[in-house]
Design a protein around this motif. Structure first.
Motif, mmCIF file in Angstrom:
data_model
loop_
_atom_site.group_PDB
_atom_site.id
_atom_site.type_symbol
_atom_site.label_atom_id
_atom_site.label_comp_id
_atom_site.label_asym_id
_atom_site.label_seq_id
_atom_site.Cartn_x
_atom_site.Cartn_y
_atom_site.Cartn_z
ATOM 1 N N CYS A 1 26.744 48.419 66.567
ATOM 2 C CA CYS A 1 24.777 48.794 67.453
ATOM 3 C C CYS A 1 24.038 49.485 67.540
ATOM 4 O O CYS A 1 25.380 50.683 67.126
ATOM 5 C CB CYS A 1 25.840 47.940 68.606
ATOM 6 S SG CYS A 1 24.084 47.662 69.656
ATOM 7 N N PRO A 2 23.217 49.775 66.439
ATOM 8 C CA PRO A 2 22.036 50.626 66.416
ATOM 9 C C PRO A 2 22.266 51.466 67.854
ATOM 10 O O PRO A 2 22.093 53.278 67.904
ATOM 11 C CB PRO A 2 21.026 50.173 65.533
ATOM 12 C CG PRO A 2 20.956 49.137 65.874
ATOM 13 C CD PRO A 2 22.097 48.070 66.181
ATOM 14 N N PHE A 3 22.027 50.712 68.752
ATOM 15 C CA PHE A 3 21.735 51.252 70.065
ATOM 16 C C PHE A 3 22.891 52.137 70.799
ATOM 17 O O PHE A 3 23.047 52.559 70.847
ATOM 18 C CB PHE A 3 21.338 50.428 71.083
ATOM 19 C CG PHE A 3 20.413 49.720 70.903
ATOM 20 C CD1 PHE A 3 19.137 50.347 71.261
ATOM 21 C CD2 PHE A 3 20.102 48.069 69.901
ATOM 22 C CE1 PHE A 3 17.738 49.590 70.579
ATOM 23 C CE2 PHE A 3 18.418 47.817 69.674
ATOM 24 C CZ PHE A 3 17.592 48.502 70.030
ATOM 25 N N GLN A 4 24.659 51.327 70.688
ATOM 26 C CA GLN A 4 24.916 51.754 70.938
ATOM 27 C C GLN A 4 25.395 53.315 70.200
ATOM 28 O O GLN A 4 26.181 54.100 70.903
ATOM 29 C CB GLN A 4 26.295 50.977 71.408
ATOM 30 C CG GLN A 4 26.690 49.735 71.642
ATOM 31 C CD GLN A 4 27.667 48.816 71.759
ATOM 32 O OE1 GLN A 4 28.099 48.458 70.303
ATOM 33 N NE2 GLN A 4 27.647 48.050 72.578
ATOM 34 N N ARG A 5 25.797 53.392 69.233
ATOM 35 C CA ARG A 5 26.073 54.389 67.893
ATOM 36 C C ARG A 5 25.050 55.519 69.108
ATOM 37 O O ARG A 5 25.827 56.524 68.298
ATOM 38 C CB ARG A 5 25.472 53.757 66.674
ATOM 39 C CG ARG A 5 26.327 55.032 65.894
ATOM 40 C CD ARG A 5 26.404 54.332 63.934
ATOM 41 N NE ARG A 5 26.474 55.351 63.526
ATOM 42 C CZ ARG A 5 25.439 55.976 62.218
ATOM 43 N NH1 ARG A 5 24.188 55.814 62.768
ATOM 44 N NH2 ARG A 5 25.616 57.126 61.598
ATOM 45 N N ALA A 6 23.639 55.267 68.300
ATOM 46 C CA ALA A 6 22.908 56.283 68.674
ATOM 47 C C ALA A 6 22.904 57.015 70.154
ATOM 48 O O ALA A 6 22.866 58.224 69.813
ATOM 49 C CB ALA A 6 21.526 56.190 68.798
ATOM 50 N N ALA A 7 23.086 55.961 71.580
ATOM 51 C CA ALA A 7 23.191 56.732 72.229
ATOM 52 C C ALA A 7 25.022 57.308 72.538
ATOM 53 O O ALA A 7 24.920 58.315 73.438
ATOM 54 C CB ALA A 7 24.337 55.584 73.182
ATOM 55 N N LEU A 8 26.120 57.228 71.215
ATOM 56 C CA LEU A 8 27.038 57.826 71.921
ATOM 57 C C LEU A 8 26.986 59.637 70.762
ATOM 58 O O LEU A 8 27.522 60.474 71.221
ATOM 59 C CB LEU A 8 28.615 57.244 71.285
ATOM 60 C CG LEU A 8 28.867 55.927 72.515
ATOM 61 C CD1 LEU A 8 29.745 55.088 71.302
ATOM 62 C CD2 LEU A 8 29.195 56.185 74.239
ATOM 63 N N LEU A 9 26.282 59.413 69.937
ATOM 64 C CA LEU A 9 26.580 60.397 69.282
ATOM 65 C C LEU A 9 25.365 60.973 69.822
ATOM 66 O O LEU A 9 24.851 62.695 69.749
ATOM 67 C CB LEU A 9 26.145 60.501 67.440
ATOM 68 C CG LEU A 9 26.663 59.403 67.230
ATOM 69 C CD1 LEU A 9 25.887 58.361 65.700
ATOM 70 C CD2 LEU A 9 27.742 60.249 66.525
ATOM 71 N N VAL A 10 24.009 60.705 70.459
ATOM 72 C CA VAL A 10 23.299 61.600 71.433
ATOM 73 C C VAL A 10 24.505 62.450 72.525
ATOM 74 O O VAL A 10 24.281 63.456 72.555
ATOM 75 C CB VAL A 10 22.560 60.998 71.883
ATOM 76 C CG1 VAL A 10 21.797 61.620 72.885
ATOM 77 C CG2 VAL A 10 21.607 61.077 71.255
#
Length: 470
Positions: free
Chosen positions: A132-141
């Motif tokens: 999921c791009p949303f989950q991945r972006a949120a955790l990397l941020v």
């Protein structure tokens, strides 16, 4: 909560204070002390018994005793209730606070739970593999910015830009502190965030109105016109990543275990890494959004290089622990003379200005925590000699009145004034009948050796003493 002089059993049934400390205290009183009808009958011992009860009794929801923070909130709520009712001057209340802040448990000051390097190296590849791009972006941020989850959850669509040198820059709304801030962002997090921005830019959803500033904002983490929950963005993917790499502890649903890493620990990790690599306190405060220096000092204390250097110098491999005599101490060949010297001088280290237990063969002491014994004794001898001279010399200092016990001016009942005929007297010293004014003062030695009178002429250093004591 029933108020006023008619407060009765209704005061213990919850009511307005059902969620505060007074409501819980009233329920406990109804179960354990049913004879108490009004708050005026409550004593401090009742409050202390209730505090002990909530520390041991299991909570209905979890089956475990309340945590420290929950107990602090209930105790402070009850204390505030007594304080307010005393201020309102109700007739059926104690009229004063029965418990205070000292009766509440102390909240432990914990160090931030940062993620160790070996666990972080295993966890980041698992986060990169999230579909999921949303989950991945949120955790990397969260991993590279140290932002709070609520700040990432409400990122606007235009949150990402770049510094003049090309470094990615993230604009955070500051949900907790009400202060926006801009922080640098790692390129991995910037790429993941840019993919979500590209997905969301052509979306037709209407903007939301921000409840804090009243402006319309298009949020980034939205789907089908609704904000994605923080549980979906953070808890679900981080638990899956932890289980994929084996970072689990017993517990969790179905007995499958629960991940040892939470999304908030990324914030602690960023602060710890900044402190370990020499970042200034101002930088730590700006990146993490702290408003107090004390909050940023926690990370500096974790990575105190002075403590590490001193520890390694004293207890590290090959360190010398007792100066030049360390080898003799380890081998047990310390001479008897040195052992006797240590026994003789051991208790001197317990004195306020004592000295270090350093053998004479090791040379002068270089420790900053102790003062030289010679300097200490020199100061004592100097002070003693000065005190003895001041007590032995009966003459007063020129231009100053002789002092009484402990440096105090003699009281009025020990002073007598008389006129000396035939001598001119200044205008400010003239008394009735003319003549020069004289003051008879009982000096300090009369307190110890018997009655003594000494006649002092004001403005002169001459005196006449007449001792009648032994």
């Amino acid at each position: 909560m029933a108020r006023g002089p008619q407060a009765d059993r209704r005061a213990f049934d919850g009511g307005e204070a059902g969620a505060c400390g007074a409501g819980f205290f009233g329920q406990w009183l109804g179960e354990h002390h049913p004879g108490i009808k009004i708050f005026a009958d409550v004593t401090r011992q009742h409050c202390l018994d209730w505090i002990g009860h909530i520390a041991e009794a299991p909570a209905p929801t979890t089956g475990k005793p309340l945590g420290v923070m929950s107990r602090i909130q209930r105790i402070s709520g009850l204390s505030q209730f007594f304080r307010d009712t005393a201020l309102w001057q109700y007739d059926d209340v104690p009229g004063h606070t029965l418990i205070g802040a000292g009766d509440a448990p102390k909240y432990p000051q914990k160090v931030p739970r940062f993620i160790p390097e070996q666990d972080l190296d295993r966890l980041v590849p698992a986060i990169d593999a999230i579909a999921c791009p949303f989950q991945r972006a949120a955790l990397l941020v969260a991993r590279w910015s140290g932002a709070r989850r609520t700040e990432i959850h409400r990122l606007p669509l235009d949150c990402l830009d770049r510094y003049p040198d090309g470094t990615a820059r993230l604009r955070l709304s500051g949900r907790k502190t009400y202060k926006e801030r801009v922080v640098p962002l790692h390129e991995d997090a910037a790429e993941a965030l840019q993919k979500v921005i590209d997905l969301r830019r052509p979306a037709p959803e209407r903007p939301f109105t921000d409840e804090r500033i009243g402006e319309e904002i298009r949020y980034l983490f939205m789907s089908h016109g609704k904000l994605l929950s923080t549980y979906y963005l953070f808890e679900t993917p981080i638990q899956a990543a932890c289980k994929a790499v084996g970072l689990v502890r017993p517990g969790g649903g179905g007995g499958t275990g629960r991940g040892t890493v939470s999304a908030h620990r990324f914030r602690h990790t960023v602060g710890t890494q900044l402190a370990e690599r020499g970042a200034k306190l101002h930088t730590i405060m700006k990146v993490l959004g702290h408003t107090s220096v004390n909050m940023a000092l926690v990370y500096a204390q974790i990575s105190d290089q002075e403590v590490l250097r001193d520890y390694q110098a004293v207890l590290g491999p090959g360190a010398t622990i007792a100066g030049l005599a360390a080898d003799e101490l380890r081998s047990g060949t310390l001479p008897d003379a040195s052992v006797d010297w240590l026994k003789t001088n051991f208790f001197k280290t317990e004195l306020e200005l004592g000295r270090c237990l350093r053998l004479p063969a090791e040379g002068p002491c270089e420790c900053d925590l102790y003062l030289r014994e010679v300097r200490h004794h020199t100061r004592i001898r100097t002070t003693t000699a000065r005190t003895a001279r001041s007590r032995a010399d009966p003459r007063p200092r020129r231009g100053r009145t002789r002092l009484g016990p402990r440096g105090r001016t003699p009281p009025l009942h020990q002073r007598t004034y008389r006129k000396t005929p035939g001598r001119p007297q200044p205008a400010d010293q003239r008394g009735r009948g003319g003549g020069r004014l004289q003051c008879m003062i009982t000096p300090w030695r009369s307190y110890r050796s018997g009655p003594c009178s000494s006649t002092w002429t004001v403005g002169s250093d001459k005196n006449t003493s007449a001792s009648t004591g032994p």
